[in-house]
Design a protein around this motif. Structure first.
Motif, PDB file in Angstrom:
ATOM      1  N   GLY A   6       1.036  -1.426   0.150  1.00 35.15           N
ATOM      2  CA  GLY A   6       0.142   0.017   0.068  1.00 35.15           C
ATOM      3  C   GLY A   6       0.835   1.031   0.024  1.00 35.15           C
ATOM      4  N   ILE A   7       0.209   2.250  -0.431  1.00 32.58           N
ATOM      5  CA  ILE A   7       1.119   3.562  -0.518  1.00 32.58           C
ATOM      6  C   ILE A   7       0.234   4.535   0.744  1.00 32.58           C
ATOM      7  N   PRO A   8       1.106   5.558   1.240  1.00 37.29           N
ATOM      8  CA  PRO A   8       0.414   6.525   2.284  1.00 37.29           C
ATOM      9  C   PRO A   8      -0.405   7.276   1.673  1.00 37.29           C
ATOM     10  N   TYR A   9      -1.507   7.105   1.359  1.00 36.07           N
ATOM     11  CA  TYR A   9      -2.425   8.219   0.339  1.00 36.07           C
ATOM     12  C   TYR A   9      -2.523   9.272   0.902  1.00 36.07           C
ATOM     13  N   GLY A  10      -2.279   9.584   2.344  1.00 36.49           N
ATOM     14  CA  GLY A  10      -2.310  10.671   2.889  1.00 36.49           C
ATOM     15  C   GLY A  10      -1.503  11.886   2.193  1.00 36.49           C
ATOM     16  N   VAL A  11      -0.383  11.307   1.881  1.00 35.75           N
ATOM     17  CA  VAL A  11       0.443  12.149   1.218  1.00 35.75           C
ATOM     18  C   VAL A  11       0.213  12.490  -0.004  1.00 35.75           C
ATOM     19  N   ALA A  12      -0.329  11.738  -0.732  1.00 35.79           N
ATOM     20  CA  ALA A  12      -0.862  11.997  -2.074  1.00 35.79           C
ATOM     21  C   ALA A  12      -1.943  13.197  -1.940  1.00 35.79           C
ATOM     22  N   ILE A  13      -2.815  13.118  -1.001  1.00 35.67           N
ATOM     23  CA  ILE A  13      -4.052  14.073  -0.806  1.00 35.67           C
ATOM     24  C   ILE A  13      -3.609  15.516  -0.332  1.00 35.67           C
ATOM     25  N   ALA A  14      -2.401  15.155   0.646  1.00 39.67           N
ATOM     26  CA  ALA A  14      -1.754  16.634   1.168  1.00 39.67           C
ATOM     27  C   ALA A  14      -1.170  17.221  -0.174  1.00 39.67           C
ATOM     28  N   LEU A  15      -0.374  16.586  -1.248  1.00 39.74           N
ATOM     29  CA  LEU A  15       0.307  17.089  -2.118  1.00 39.74           C
ATOM     30  C   LEU A  15      -0.883  17.762  -3.232  1.00 39.74           C
ATOM     31  N   GLY A  16      -1.838  17.148  -3.366  1.00 41.07           N
ATOM     32  CA  GLY A  16      -2.972  17.633  -4.262  1.00 41.07           C
ATOM     33  C   GLY A  16      -3.536  18.697  -3.649  1.00 41.07           C
ATOM     34  N   THR A  17      -4.042  18.806  -2.404  1.00 38.20           N
ATOM     35  CA  THR A  17      -4.586  19.713  -1.483  1.00 38.20           C
ATOM     36  C   THR A  17      -3.492  21.086  -1.840  1.00 38.20           C
ATOM     37  N   VAL A  18      -2.520  21.062  -1.296  1.00 41.14           N
ATOM     38  CA  VAL A  18      -1.434  21.997  -1.237  1.00 41.14           C
ATOM     39  C   VAL A  18      -1.263  22.775  -2.785  1.00 41.14           C
ATOM     40  N   ALA A  19      -1.216  21.876  -3.642  1.00 44.19           N
ATOM     41  CA  ALA A  19      -0.877  22.287  -5.045  1.00 44.19           C
ATOM     42  C   ALA A  19      -2.084  23.341  -5.383  1.00 44.19           C
ATOM     43  N   VAL A  20      -3.628  22.758  -5.073  1.00 44.85           N
ATOM     44  CA  VAL A  20      -4.548  23.362  -5.669  1.00 44.85           C
ATOM     45  C   VAL A  20      -4.771  25.020  -4.958  1.00 44.85           C
ATOM     46  N   VAL A  21      -4.320  24.805  -3.574  1.00 45.00           N
ATOM     47  CA  VAL A  21      -4.363  26.145  -2.936  1.00 45.00           C
ATOM     48  C   VAL A  21      -3.317  27.154  -3.240  1.00 45.00           C
ATOM     49  N   VAL A  22      -2.114  26.673  -3.522  1.00 44.12           N
ATOM     50  CA  VAL A  22      -1.314  27.588  -4.264  1.00 44.12           C
ATOM     51  C   VAL A  22      -1.433  28.253  -5.328  1.00 44.12           C
ATOM     52  N   TRP A  23      -2.034  27.138  -6.294  1.00 45.13           N
ATOM     53  CA  TRP A  23      -2.263  27.315  -7.706  1.00 45.13           C
ATOM     54  C   TRP A  23      -3.342  28.591  -7.729  1.00 45.13           C
ATOM     55  N   ARG A  24      -4.135  28.558  -6.573  1.00 46.16           N
ATOM     56  CA  ARG A  24      -5.257  29.669  -6.606  1.00 46.16           C
ATOM     57  C   ARG A  24      -4.823  30.953  -6.462  1.00 46.16           C
ATOM     58  N   HIS A  25      -3.558  30.906  -5.747  1.00 43.26           N
ATOM     59  CA  HIS A  25      -3.160  32.218  -5.499  1.00 43.26           C
ATOM     60  C   HIS A  25      -1.926  32.634  -6.146  1.00 43.26           C
TER      61      HIS A  25
END
Length: 176
Positions: free
Chosen positions: A156-175
């Motif tokens: 398995g992969i630690p999918y929490g890391v992938a969710i964190a990366l996706g979240t940070v990318a979208v939030v930063v992209w908005r700004h």
């Protein structure tokens, strides 16, 4: 400049990622406190209907986006709940973007893990076991269930890391 909702969301997904890496679980207390914080912040935002249009709709969207992956045993329940929490902060439209980037990040992480742990043959064998009945069904034969051996997972992969990366990318992209 980031607003309070975005800063708190980034802190929560960072904590979820670190916890997922360390103990391979995302604690329910983190999810529940995040859901409550998102509700409070949406209530305090002063936007009429924000608790329903953002918090509730976003939470349901995040939950139901990843629920099929959980039902197919491709993801743990904590990851689904984390995406629901992210949706409660971000709202339904933004959680779609976050989920898409999280899936891409998770796929990249999975490929890297397979590359480094050398389990390419195991995954090829699992794909053959899963796809053969589907191909036979296309040829008109009845679809039969395919039980995978108990040790069939290639990890398995630690999918929490992938969710964190996706979240940070979208939030930063908005700004940006």
């Amino acid at each position: 400049m980031f607003n309070a909702i975005e800063v708190i969301l980034i802190c929560l997904v960072a904590q979820a990622a670190l916890t997922d890496l360390a103990i391979r679980k995302i604690p329910n207390v983190l999810i529940l406190s995040g859901l409550m914080l998102a509700l409070i912040l949406h209530l305090l935002s002063g936007q009429p209907g924000a608790p329903v249009s953002q918090w509730l709709a976003g939470g349901f969207a995040g939950f139901f986006l990843f629920l099929p992956l959980y039902l197919l045993r491709g993801m743990a329940a904590g990851d689904v709940k984390l995406m629901a929490m992210v949706g409660a902060f971000a709202g339904p439209w933004q959680v779609l973007q976050i989920a898409a980037l999280s899936v891409l990040a998770g796929g990249g992480m999975a490929l890297l893990m397979l590359l480094f742990n050398g389990r390419w043959r195991d995954i090829a064998h699992n794909l053959k076991l899963i796809c053969t009945p589907l191909l036979l069904r296309l040829l008109g034969m009845p679809l039969l269930p395919v039980p995978l051996p108990p040790k069939a997972s290639v990890g398995g992969i630690p999918y929490g890391v992938a969710i964190a990366l996706g979240t940070v990318a979208v939030v930063v992209w908005r700004h940006h």
